[in-house]
Design an enzyme around this catalytic site. Sequence first.
Site, PDB file in Angstrom:
ATOM      1  N   THR A  70       0.853  -1.203   0.000  1.00 32.19           N
ATOM      2  CA  THR A  70       0.000   0.000   0.000  1.00 32.19           C
ATOM      3  C   THR A  70       0.883   1.246   0.000  1.00 32.19           C
ATOM      4  O   THR A  70       0.686   2.168  -0.796  1.00 32.19           O
ATOM      5  CB  THR A  70      -0.918  -0.001   1.247  1.00 32.19           C
ATOM      6  N   ASN A 145      -6.007  -9.511  -7.514  1.00 32.35           N
ATOM      7  CA  ASN A 145      -5.925 -10.238  -6.245  1.00 32.35           C
ATOM      8  C   ASN A 145      -7.189 -11.021  -5.919  1.00 32.35           C
ATOM      9  O   ASN A 145      -7.152 -11.987  -5.176  1.00 32.35           O
ATOM     10  CB  ASN A 145      -5.617  -9.264  -5.101  1.00 32.35           C
ATOM     11  N   SER A 192       4.733  -7.274  -1.998  1.00 34.73           N
ATOM     12  CA  SER A 192       4.732  -7.223  -0.541  1.00 34.73           C
ATOM     13  C   SER A 192       5.304  -8.500   0.077  1.00 34.73           C
ATOM     14  O   SER A 192       5.023  -9.599  -0.417  1.00 34.73           O
ATOM     15  CB  SER A 192       3.268  -7.055  -0.111  1.00 34.73           C
ATOM     16  N   GLY A 193       6.049  -8.357   1.159  1.00 39.53           N
ATOM     17  CA  GLY A 193       6.667  -9.513   1.818  1.00 39.53           C
ATOM     18  C   GLY A 193       5.672 -10.540   2.325  1.00 39.53           C
ATOM     19  O   GLY A 193       5.866 -11.744   2.158  1.00 39.53           O
ATOM     20  N   HIS A 194       4.584 -10.061   2.913  1.00 40.31           N
ATOM     21  CA  HIS A 194       3.681 -11.017   3.572  1.00 40.31           C
ATOM     22  C   HIS A 194       2.826 -11.813   2.596  1.00 40.31           C
ATOM     23  O   HIS A 194       2.129 -12.740   3.010  1.00 40.31           O
ATOM     24  CB  HIS A 194       2.822 -10.305   4.622  1.00 40.31           C
ATOM     25  N   THR A 230      15.185   4.936   9.873  1.00 39.62           N
ATOM     26  CA  THR A 230      16.113   3.825  10.059  1.00 39.62           C
ATOM     27  C   THR A 230      15.537   2.537   9.470  1.00 39.62           C
ATOM     28  O   THR A 230      14.389   2.189   9.752  1.00 39.62           O
ATOM     29  CB  THR A 230      16.384   3.635  11.572  1.00 39.62           C
ATOM     30  N   CYS A 318      -8.964  -6.796   2.145  1.00 42.61           N
ATOM     31  CA  CYS A 318      -9.008  -5.473   2.736  1.00 42.61           C
ATOM     32  C   CYS A 318     -10.432  -4.943   2.797  1.00 42.61           C
ATOM     33  O   CYS A 318     -10.762  -4.131   3.633  1.00 42.61           O
ATOM     34  CB  CYS A 318      -8.117  -4.521   1.960  1.00 42.61           C
TER      35      CYS A 318
HETATM   36  N1  PLP Z   1      -2.246  -4.666  -4.153  1.00 38.84           N
HETATM   37  C1  PLP Z   1      -2.882  -5.841  -4.200  1.00 38.84           C
HETATM   38  C2  PLP Z   1      -3.231  -6.423  -5.533  1.00 38.84           C
HETATM   39  C3  PLP Z   1      -3.196  -6.512  -3.013  1.00 38.84           C
HETATM   40  O1  PLP Z   1      -3.827  -7.694  -3.060  1.00 38.84           O
HETATM   41  C4  PLP Z   1      -2.842  -5.920  -1.786  1.00 38.84           C
HETATM   42  C5  PLP Z   1      -3.228  -6.565  -0.518  1.00 38.84           C
HETATM   43  O2  PLP Z   1      -4.116  -7.380  -0.451  1.00 38.84           O
HETATM   44  C6  PLP Z   1      -2.161  -4.704  -1.800  1.00 38.84           C
HETATM   45  C7  PLP Z   1      -1.887  -4.099  -3.000  1.00 38.84           C
HETATM   46  C8  PLP Z   1      -1.720  -4.071  -0.531  1.00 38.84           C
HETATM   47  O3  PLP Z   1      -0.672  -4.829   0.032  1.00 38.84           O
HETATM   48  P1  PLP Z   1      -0.196  -4.618   1.536  1.00 38.84           P
HETATM   49  O4  PLP Z   1      -1.032  -5.547   2.355  1.00 38.84           O
HETATM   50  O5  PLP Z   1       1.244  -4.999   1.548  1.00 38.84           O
HETATM   51  O6  PLP Z   1      -0.413  -3.202   1.865  1.00 38.84           O
END
Ligand code: PLP
Length: 376
Positions: A70, A145, A192-194, A230, A318
Site C-alpha cells: 500500500t 488479487n 509485498s513480503g507477507h 532507520t 481489505c
Molecule cells: N495490491 C494488491 C493487488 C493486493 O492484493 C494488496 C493486498 O491485499 C495490496 C496491493 C496491498 O498490500 P499490503 O497488504 O502490503 O499493503
Amino acid sequence: MIYLDNNATTLIDPEVAEVIKSHTELMLGNASSLHSSGRKARALLVEARQTIASLLCVTSEQLCFTSSATEAMNLLLNVKRTPKHIISSSLEHAATLSALQRLETKGSRISYLAPLEGSGSITANQIESEIRDDTELLVIMGANNETGIKNDLSSIAALAERVGIPLVVDGVALFGKEPFTLPSGVHGFCFSGHKIHGPKGIALAVIRNGYSVEPLIVGGPQQFMRRAGTEDVVAIVAFAKAVALAIEKSAESQIRMAFLRDQFEAALVERLPNVLIHGRDESRVANVSNISFLGIDGESLVITLDLAGVAVSHGSACSSGALEPSHVLSSMGLSREAVRGAIRFSLSRFTTEEEISRALILVVEQVKRLLVGTAL
Ligand code: PLP
C-alpha cells in the site's frame, strides 16, 4: 485449519523464519552508524538489496523498501509532476484507487478502463485506444488479487515503451506465483513480503530510471533520499530470503498449484449445481480460484467454512468486513447474486493435495447445507 486465504496473507516460510531468528539474535546496530555493529547492519542491508536487485535485473538504487505494498503504491503514485491524464482500471486494488483519487484532487484526469464483456482483464488495445495527447501515466495491475486473472503485462509494457508513457504496475498478486521477468517498459513496480511467505511490515517499490517520485516520508538520507527513517535490517534480510525462495520455487509451485486448483474446480462443478468459476478460460495465476455459489450468501459461507476448519475469503481481504460488494466482480459485469455468493480460494506453495481434498468435501457439505437453508 486448512488455510486457503493466501492472497490475504501467507504463512512465513520456515527458512525465512530462521533468517529472522538468527538475525534478531545478532546485536545489529543502526545501518547509518559508523561503529562496527552499524557497519555490520549496513553490510547486511547492502547485500540484501543487491540480492533482490540482481534477481529482478534492476540496480540496487532502483529499490525502495517500504512498510507495505500500500505504501509502495502510494510512493509510486506520488509523482514529482502531477500527470495531466492517467489511464488505469476499475480492477485495481484500493491502495491504487485511493492514491489515484488523491491525484485527481490535484488536477489529474483519470480514465478507469473496465474489462471487456465476459473478461476480467484489461488489454493493451483498450489502453492504446484511450491514449490522448496529454496521457502521462499508465497504472495497471499485473494480476487481480480477487480473481487471479492476469493482464498481459508484456504487451502492455511494450505499448508503454513504444508510446513513451511511464507504466506503474501493482505486482502484489502476480509476483512469486509464477516465473517472472520485469519487462523493460515497466517504470514502477511493487510487491509485498507477507504475500510471498515473508514478514509483514516490509515491501518493495522498484523505481526505474527516468521515473521520479517525491518521498512520502522525509527526514534522513536513507534509501537514496526516497524514504527517510532507520531501515529494519532484519525484515529486509528476511524479505530478500523470501524473494529468493519465491523465485527459486516459482516454476514448480505454479505447476502444483494449478493442478490442485483445476482438480478442485472440476470436482466442485461435478458435485454442485450452483457453481460459477470466474476467469476459468482466461490467463490466471495458478493460486487463485474465485467461485460464485449461486443462491448463497458468501459471508455466511465464509463463516460456516471457518467453523468447519477452512479459511477462505469473500471479496478482497481489505474490503471484507466492509460488507460492500466486490468492485472487481461488479466491474466484470457479474449479477448481484453472483457477486453476493463469490468466494476466493487462494493456495500457496505449501498447500497440499490432502488439504484440497478435505476442503472440497467441506465446501460441498456447507454449500448444500446453506442451499437447503435458503429453500426452507
Ligand atoms: N495490491 C494488491 C493487488 C493486493 O492484493 C494488496 C493486498 O491485499 C495490496 C496491493 C496491498 O498490500 P499490503 O497488504 O502490503 O499493503
